[in-house]
Write a protein that holds these residues in place. Structure first.
Motif, mmCIF file in Angstrom:
data_model
loop_
_atom_site.group_PDB
_atom_site.id
_atom_site.type_symbol
_atom_site.label_atom_id
_atom_site.label_comp_id
_atom_site.label_asym_id
_atom_site.label_seq_id
_atom_site.Cartn_x
_atom_site.Cartn_y
_atom_site.Cartn_z
ATOM 1 N N SER A 202 31.673 29.003 37.400
ATOM 2 C CA SER A 202 32.683 30.062 37.385
ATOM 3 C C SER A 202 34.030 29.451 37.024
ATOM 4 C CB SER A 202 32.792 30.742 38.753
ATOM 5 O OG SER A 202 31.602 31.420 39.079
ATOM 6 N N LEU B 88 37.510 40.032 46.363
ATOM 7 C CA LEU B 88 36.170 39.785 45.844
ATOM 8 C C LEU B 88 35.261 39.409 47.001
ATOM 9 C CD1 LEU B 88 34.317 39.403 43.355
ATOM 10 C CD2 LEU B 88 35.115 37.029 43.268
ATOM 11 N N VAL C 120 30.508 32.611 44.814
ATOM 12 C CA VAL C 120 30.991 32.099 43.542
ATOM 13 C C VAL C 120 30.023 31.026 43.062
ATOM 14 C CG1 VAL C 120 32.907 30.984 42.359
ATOM 15 C CG2 VAL C 120 33.360 32.621 44.197
ATOM 16 N N LYS D 103 41.922 41.863 42.741
ATOM 17 C CA LYS D 103 41.348 42.690 43.798
ATOM 18 C C LYS D 103 40.452 41.806 44.658
ATOM 19 C CE LYS D 103 41.485 46.854 41.028
ATOM 20 N NZ LYS D 103 40.732 47.742 40.176
ATOM 21 N N ASP E 130 39.324 38.717 42.397
ATOM 22 C CA ASP E 130 38.763 38.716 41.046
ATOM 23 C C ASP E 130 39.881 38.616 40.019
ATOM 24 O OD1 ASP E 130 39.862 41.293 40.750
ATOM 25 O OD2 ASP E 130 37.932 42.309 40.957
ATOM 26 N N ALA E 131 39.530 38.685 38.752
ATOM 27 C CA ALA E 131 40.506 38.530 37.670
ATOM 28 C C ALA E 131 41.573 39.614 37.689
ATOM 29 C CB ALA E 131 39.791 38.518 36.327
ATOM 30 N N ASP E 132 41.260 40.789 38.289
ATOM 31 C CA ASP E 132 42.232 41.880 38.405
ATOM 32 C C ASP E 132 43.031 41.815 39.698
ATOM 33 O OD1 ASP E 132 41.438 43.005 35.943
ATOM 34 O OD2 ASP E 132 39.727 43.991 36.910
ATOM 35 N N LYS F 198 41.252 32.635 42.704
ATOM 36 C CA LYS F 198 41.097 33.789 41.815
ATOM 37 C C LYS F 198 39.976 33.448 40.846
ATOM 38 C CE LYS F 198 43.671 35.095 38.113
ATOM 39 N NZ LYS F 198 44.838 35.531 37.351
ATOM 40 N N VAL F 199 38.965 34.299 40.812
ATOM 41 C CA VAL F 199 37.815 34.073 39.940
ATOM 42 C C VAL F 199 38.084 34.783 38.623
ATOM 43 C CG1 VAL F 199 35.331 34.319 39.670
ATOM 44 C CG2 VAL F 199 36.294 33.884 41.941
ATOM 45 N N ASN F 200 38.371 33.994 37.592
ATOM 46 C CA ASN F 200 38.674 34.535 36.273
ATOM 47 C C ASN F 200 37.413 34.982 35.537
ATOM 48 O OD1 ASN F 200 41.474 33.800 36.604
ATOM 49 N ND2 ASN F 200 40.823 31.704 36.232
ATOM 50 N N LYS F 201 36.330 34.220 35.720
ATOM 51 C CA LYS F 201 35.038 34.560 35.124
ATOM 52 C C LYS F 201 33.963 34.131 36.114
ATOM 53 C CE LYS F 201 32.097 33.992 31.097
ATOM 54 N NZ LYS F 201 31.050 33.014 31.266
ATOM 55 N N LEU F 202 33.293 35.112 36.699
ATOM 56 C CA LEU F 202 32.291 34.849 37.737
ATOM 57 C C LEU F 202 30.936 34.550 37.119
ATOM 58 C CD1 LEU F 202 31.597 34.852 40.786
ATOM 59 C CD2 LEU F 202 31.042 37.279 40.538
#
Length: 142
Positions: free
Chosen positions: A99, A91, A95, A89, A85-87, A122-126
């Motif tokens: 996204s 996920l 998706v 971590k 995820d954006a942090d 890396k998913v910045n905005k899901l």
């Protein structure tokens, strides 16, 4: 020599948990490159077709489930691409289309030019996945 490139944009048809078994099996994602992603794509000189659609230009990134190592004559199996995820971590989600993602891509020389392998997303905005849940046979019940 292998180098890492980061490509950004919005995605569609992300198959990052279960591979698409057509053509030998690959995890795939269609990436609609934003301005930064397009600049990095062009700089990497990847032998990937920049495709056109009604929604813009995109590339299809892939990661095989395995490959044949000709030097040792053995099959090398790959794990799915890392999904965070954006942090940063892990996920555990599907998706959805639209996204915003950053794709980590290995770029390496091949006889046909610069090849690639999707290493992670890396998913910045899901965006929530809006697919069908359940077996196709369930459609017979209504």
């Amino acid at each position: 020599m292998t180098k890492i490139v980061y490509l950004t944009g919005t995605c569609k048809w992300a198959k990052l948990k279960d591979p698409d078994m057509k053509f030998g099996g690959h995890w795939t994602i269609d990436l609609y490159l934003d301005e930064h992603g397009l600049a990095n794509f062009k700089a990497a000189e990847l032998e990937l077709e920049l495709r056109d659609s009604d929604e813009g230009q995109f590339i299809k990134l892939r990661r095989p489930i395995s490959r044949h190592d000709r030097r040792n004559n053995e099959i090398i199996k790959f794990d799915p691409p890392e999904l965070i995820d954006a942090d940063k971590k892990p996920l555990d989600a599907l998706v959805g289309n639209g996204s915003h993602v950053t794709c980590k891509v290995s770029v390496f020389n091949t006889v046909k030019g610069n090849g690639h392998r999707l290493e992670g997303v890396k998913v910045n905005k899901l965006e929530e996945y809006g697919g069908v849940i359940g077996d196709v046979d369930e459609f017979d019940t209504f």
